[in-house]
Design an enzyme around this catalytic site. Structure first.
Site, short mmCIF file in Angstrom:
data_model
loop_
_atom_site.label_atom_id
_atom_site.label_comp_id
_atom_site.label_asym_id
_atom_site.label_seq_id
_atom_site.Cartn_x
_atom_site.Cartn_y
_atom_site.Cartn_z
N LEU A 524 0.82 -1.21 0.00
CA LEU A 524 0.00 0.00 0.00
C LEU A 524 0.85 1.25 0.00
O LEU A 524 0.42 2.30 -0.46
CB LEU A 524 -0.90 0.03 1.24
CG LEU A 524 -2.04 -0.98 1.28
CD1 LEU A 524 -2.69 -1.00 2.65
CD2 LEU A 524 -3.07 -0.67 0.20
N ASP A 643 4.26 13.20 13.94
CA ASP A 643 4.33 13.11 12.47
C ASP A 643 2.93 13.15 11.86
O ASP A 643 2.58 12.33 11.03
CB ASP A 643 5.09 11.84 12.06
CG ASP A 643 5.56 11.90 10.60
OD1 ASP A 643 5.59 13.01 10.03
OD2 ASP A 643 5.88 10.83 10.05
#
Ligand SMILES: *[C@@H]1O[C@H](CO)[C@@H](O)[C@H](O)[C@H]1NC(C)=O
Ligand SMILES: *[C@@H]1O[C@H](CO)[C@@H](O)[C@H](O)[C@H]1NC(C)=O
Ligand SMILES: *[C@@H]1O[C@H](CO)[C@@H](O)[C@H](O)[C@H]1NC(C)=O
Ligand SMILES: *[C@@H]1O[C@H](CO)[C@@H](O)[C@H](O)[C@H]1NC(C)=O
Ligand SMILES: *[C@@H]1O[C@H](CO)[C@@H](O)[C@H](O)[C@H]1NC(C)=O
Ligand SMILES: *[C@@H]1O[C@H](CO)[C@@H](O)[C@H](O)[C@H]1NC(C)=O
Ligand SMILES: *[C@@H]1O[C@H](CO)[C@@H](O)[C@H](O)[C@H]1NC(C)=O
Ligand SMILES: *[C@@H]1O[C@H](CO)[C@@H](O)[C@H](O)[C@H]1NC(C)=O
Length: 834
Positions: A524, A643
């Protein structure tokens, strides 16, 4: 004292006898020793006579220290048979026995039982020993040292005389007033290999280290006395001698079950207690039950650990610190000629030797082989002593009462089955002493919080440990694995997590099959720490597997963090962790699969962006804000994401946003909400200036990232990519300029125009600009952001944003400008334009 019917003759005899005995240490045949008469040993150390202890009205015959003002009795003849009033009479009868009579009752209350033919005299020696010796032969026919009361004097033996069959032991007084036989017994236990044991009634409460080692574990004798344990064909006994004979010292047992070593202090004129059992819980016999070892520690420490190959028998009790049930074998796998082996448990007080046998002249290897040949042999210990040479101890059956010491003890080798033998080869500590979370079993596990205190390093850490609560209990196992580096004592503190969370562990094969052997067609995406694969479990469930690259820099600790963190976080705006998979170096996280992939695949895709009308975008913004608020303050742990970016926000089928990738999250407890890191992880364009430059992260650096993300969602433009032509002007700068010119609505993604609610958009832009302000302190908290987004209140005007961090070059400039704040290591994900 003198009754009226006392005859003159008796009176004369009494006076005479007083004269006779007051300065003498001896009773001769035909002499009568009455209440009030006293024998004093030659150098006047000990006295012998009748006494009434404490407030007692009854009298006893015994020995006490003559020169010590606090009357201290060391021996009692008729402890269970007291005499009323003062009618006791002691004499030596014609067959040479000491006989104690109660004159008023005309009964014999106590006597010796010797069958010597010659006539004896009784003498009180300077050692405190009352002896019957042949008047001519000088042969000792009887001695009080052979029939101890509650006190061990120097040179007094405890243990077995194999020639006479006499087993000497001491028993407590019932109370200070009553020297009668009490419940506490300190004796040599002869079953198996001999050892000294304290009993309360018939229950063992304490053991010294077994022969051939030492006296009392934990008693630092500081060169004060020497203890000798003799084990030969004539006797198995122990005694002690004083290095300095002028020191008055003895051991005594009391009715409360304790054994004390007392020495007289001439200065303070009192008995000094040098040592007393029990000093710590680990000294209590079987405190941790069978097959477990006890490590002395602080008051609230988790003291017990199952031996390798064993697990708590009653896990609930065990976690609640009732360890008495001990541990049982983990599996019923034969350990007889079935590939079994041994694991060393170092520095222990060896287990109860009542089920052990000692073999002489066998070295370590021979001892091991011998144990292997005996199927019932559960452990062995081999050692060399200067007096005995090689000694091998073999245990058959339960291993009870093991104590682990940091600086003392012998090695015990515990028999383990072939599976444990294979596992034990994995060292849970790397060379640096870094912890590796042990491999967990397949099954449902719950969470425990373990605090480990490595005493010498004063290293305190909190780990979350997954524990198989329902089926197989492995806490002992895990604790064994979480030990401090060798040579450092480990203190555990376990708390059961408040919430009961289940996290399945998948085995590698399941995951490999689910992802079609991690085929590229299943891939992915690729993140900073590894790749993500799509997969399908046998039951049809779709999953996303985050496979951490081996050189990801995410060590086992970080991985464990992420795993434990996410499993405890339950929020509709967070990606759900389904489980994990650990196989050797390989670490994987298994998430629910999000068919709509990540937010960036919509925002920055020409056709898919059309699916996101303003309503949807607004819901996504609010959803992300709620998820972040939960991370920052609503979850039990305070989590800084570090993040947050469009590619870390996944969308479910209803386009509900879910924040993912907590691998870099740091946990903060309590008030602490800011930290410094030498290792910067994050993505350019989303990093706040203080984090990118100084490595300083806080919830406010997450707020900054959120602000950037918010502006991206509204504008459909990337902060760091779409402004390449003019690096000084990134998305933030662009928005800021438009905002100041009151043209903020111009930043909105063109495809949105129809569905627009301009007030809502302006409010979002306003909130976004507040989030990206230069100074962290000016930025709102996530809960304030959630509030701003959902209300009509006036917002403060935004200050100048930090919009200069568009490229790495800028960062370098900053680092040069601030040399003292060097960033050790920078791991930055460059956003790839898709
Ligand atoms: C001691 O005297 C008390 C009463 O004076 C009596 O009850 C008890 O039985 C006596 N004990 C002995 C051992 O003679
Ligand atoms: C013990 O002494 C008490 C008085 O102190 C006396 O009444 C009692 O009779 C004495 N008992 C015996 C057995 O001599
Ligand atoms: C001396 O006392 C002992 C112990 O009570 C007894 O066995 C022995 O018969 C006595 N001897 C004589 C001569 O009374
Ligand atoms: C005294 O000793 C003899 C043998 O030495 C033994 O048979 C007897 O039972 C003993 N008596 C007592 C009261 O201990
Ligand atoms: C008395 O004799 C004992 C035993 O021999 C000895 O240990 C002690 O030191 C002596 N005490 C004095 C004061 O001489
Ligand atoms: C005690 O043992 C030590 C070492 O074996 C020895 O040097 C010392 O003389 C002994 N002391 C006594 C009193 O036995
Ligand atoms: C500990 O567990 C044992 C066995 O289950 C039980 O008998 C004992 O009462 C418990 N002790 C405490 C202090 O709860
Ligand atoms: C363990 O296995 C042995 C032999 O396979 C069997 O006899 C025994 O009953 C088993 N014990 C338990 C507790 O299952």
């Amino acid at each position: 004292m003198v009754s009226p019917d006392f005859s003159l003759r008796s009176l004369i005899l009494l006076l005479l006898s007083r004269q006779l005995f007051s300065s003498l240490d001896t009773i001769k045949p035909n002499q009568v020793f009455r209440d009030g008469d006293i024998l004093i040993s030659k150098n006047k150390t000990f006295a012998f006579g009748f006494f009434k202890p404490g407030s007692s009205v009854q009298s006893y015959l015994g020995i006490w220290y003559n020169k010590i003002p606090e009357k201290t009795f060391v021996w009692v003849a008729n402890r269970d048979n007291p005499i009323n009033n003062s009618s006791g009479v002691l004499l030596i009868n014609r067959s040479g026995n000491l006989v104690l009579l109660d004159e008023s009752r005309k009964v014999q209350v106590w006597s010796t039982n010797v069958s010597s033919k010659t006539s004896n005299i009784a003498q009180l020696l300077d050692s405190g020993n009352l002896v019957l010796i042949g008047q001519i032969s000088q042969v000792v026919a009887w001695q009080s040292f052979d029939y101890p009361t509650d006190t061990l004097l120097p040179n007094m033996k405890i243990g077995m005389d194999l020639k006479t069959g006499l087993n000497r032991f001491i028993t407590s007084w019932r109370s200070g007033d009553d020297p009668g036989t009490g419940k506490t017994i300190y004796r040599l236990d002869l079953s198996g290999s001999p050892q000294l044991v304290i009993y309360r009634g018939s229950t063992k409460v304490f053991r010294t280290a077994p022969w051939p080692w030492i006296w009392v574990v934990g008693d630092d004798n500081s060169g004060m006395y020497n203890a000798t344990f003799d084990n030969n064909k004539d006797e198995i006994s122990e005694w002690f001698t004083m290095e300095d004979p002028s020191i008055v010292m003895h051991f005594v047992v009391d009715e409360s079950g304790s054994l004390k070593r007392l020495a007289w202090d001439d200065q303070s004129r009192q008995w000094n207690k040098f040592w007393s059992f029990p000093m710590d819980p680990c000294q209590r016999y079987g405190y941790c039950g069978a097959y477990a070892s006890c490590t002395p520690g602080s008051r609230n420490a988790f003291l017990c650990t199952c031996l390798t190959g064993y697990e708590p028998k009653s896990p609930r009790d065990w976690y609640l610190r009732n360890w008495s049930d001990g541990c049982v074998r983990k599996r019923n796998l034969s350990m007889c000629g079935n590939g079994e082996g041994f694991v060393k448990v170092g520095q222990v007080k060896l287990p109860d030797t009542s089920v052990a046998q000692a073999m002489m002249g066998m070295n370590s290897e021979q001892c091991k082989q011998k144990c292997l040949r005996i199927c019932s042999c559960s452990a062995y210990s081999a050692m060399y002593t200067s007096e005995r040479g090689d000694v091998c101890l073999l245990w058959s059956g339960e291993l009870m009462d093991i104590v682990t010491y940091p600086d003392w003890g012998l090695d015990l080798h515990v028999r383990i089955d072939s599976i444990d033998l294979a596992e034990k080869k994995e060292d849970f500590f790397s060379k640096e002493g870094k912890l590796v979370i042990p491999l967990l079993s397949v099954g449902m596990v719950s969470v425990l919080v373990v605090t480990i205190l490595c005493s010498q390093l004063i290293r305190r850490r909190k780990y979350k440990v997954h524990q198989d609560w329902g089926q197989h209990k492995r806490v002992g196992n895990i604790l064994a694995a979480l030990r401090c580096p060798k040579g450092i004592s480990t203190t555990y503190n376990l708390q059961e997590a408040n919430s009961h969370v289940d996290l399945p562990i998948y085995d590698l094969r399941t995951i490999t099959e689910a992802t079609n052997n991690f085929s590229s067609t299943n891939k992915l995406g690729q993140g900073g720490f590894g790749s993500v694969y799509r997969g399908q479990l046998p039951d049809g469930q779709e999953i996303a597997v985050k496979k951490l690259s081996k050189d990801s820099g995410q060590g086992p600790m970080e991985f464990a963090n992420e795993m434990m963190l996410i499993v405890q976080l339950q929020h509709r705006n967070l990606v759900k962790l389904l489980g994990c998979c650990i196989h050797k170096e390989e670490k994987m996280l298994v998430y629910e699969y999000m068919p709509n992939k990540s937010l960036d695949t919509f925002l920055f895709d020409q056709s898919r962006k059309l699916e996101l009308n303003w309503r949807r975008r607004y819901k996504i913004i609010v959803g992300i804000a709620r998820g972040m608020m939960y991370l920052h303050q609503d979850s039990r742990l305070k989590i800084i994401h570090r993040d947050l970016k469009a590619s870390n926000v996944l969308l479910d089928v209803t386009l509900n946003p879910k924040i993912s990738d907590f691998g870099m999250a740091k946990i903060f407890e309590g008030e602490q909400s800011q930290g410094n890191t030498r290792r910067v992880v994050g993505t350019y364009g989303y990093m706040s200036p203080e984090y990118a430059i100084f490595g300083k992260f806080s919830t406010k650096s997450d707020v900054f990232s959120f602000g950037v993300l918010l502006l991206e969602i509204i504008s459909g433009k990337r902060n760091n990519v779409d402004f390449r032509e003019d690096p000084s002007l990134n998305l933030i700068g662009h928005v800021w300029d438009l905002w100041r010119e009151e043209r903020a609505l111009e930043i909105v993604e063109p495809s949105l125009k129809e569905s627009l609610l301009s007030n809502e958009v302006l409010r979002c832009v306003h909130a976004g600009l507040l989030c990206v302000q230069d100074r962290a302190i000016d930025r709102p908290t996530m809960s304030e952001v959630v509030f701003m987004l959902g209300s009509d209140t006036n917002l403060p005007p935004p200050k100048q944003p930090a919009f200069f961090l568009s490229t790495p070059i800028d960062v370098d400039k900053w680092i040069i400008g601030a040399k003292q704040c060097s960033v050790d290591e920078v791991t930055i994900t460059q956003v790839n334009a898709r």
